[in-house]
Design an enzyme around this catalytic site. Structure first.
Site: not given
Length: 176
Positions: A58-60
């Protein structure tokens, strides 16, 4: 014509939900390469490595070189200040980045959401929301939920409503 409806749905909600197949081949290969690092640091912090993997996705999008806003960097898009809170300095290396993210996630969980009133699913939901928005802000949302007669110990369909109003749909899709 369900296929057309699916296409219309994906078109309408693609940006909102970031519809994307997380099991695409390239992502699977990247995840396999990162798995030992994710597992090692998740185990060290008493976390499920799959939660850490989902967070990294989700973040990267599993890109170790990702650069975000506010100095957030790497696989887990952790900020230097959050990393310092858990005693990790150089977050440019993937190993340190994952270590810092895992430690910070565990810190949030332990410090803010350790209470026996939260079941494991809710605890993780609150922890992820706090990773995204900051723990103090999420605690404020729980207080607001309580004030409105919602259950402050439940994220889904309860505190989540306050979060949607105060922070928007982003945090809701993030936690989901």
């Amino acid at each position: 014509a369900p296929a057309n409806q699916d296409l219309a749905f994906q078109k309408a909600y693609k940006n909102l939900y970031r519809v994307h197949n997380p099991l695409a081949r390239a992502d699977r290969q990247r995840l396999e390469q990162l798995r030992p690092t994710l597992q090692r640091h998740a185990d060290a912090q008493g976390l499920d490595w799959l939660n850490l993997a989902a967070l990294a996705f989700k973040e990267s999008a599993l890109e170790p070189d990702a650069q975000g806003s506010g100095g957030a960097t790497g696989l887990l898009q952790i900020t230097p200040s959050a990393a310092k809170r858990v005693g990790v300095n150089n977050i440019q290396s993937t190993d340190n980045n994952v270590q810092a993210g895992a430690k910070y996630l565990a810190l949030i969980r332990r410090k803010f959401f350790a209470g026996p009133k939260l079941n494991e699913r809710e605890r993780m939901a609150f922890t992820l929301a706090a990773y995204n928005l900051g723990p103090e802000r999420v605690q404020g949302m729980r207080q607001e939920a309580r004030r409105r007669g919602l259950n402050p110990d439940q994220w889904f369909f309860q505190t989540e409503r306050v979060a949607m109003e105060q922070a928007g749909m982003g945090v809701v899709t993030y936690v989901n």
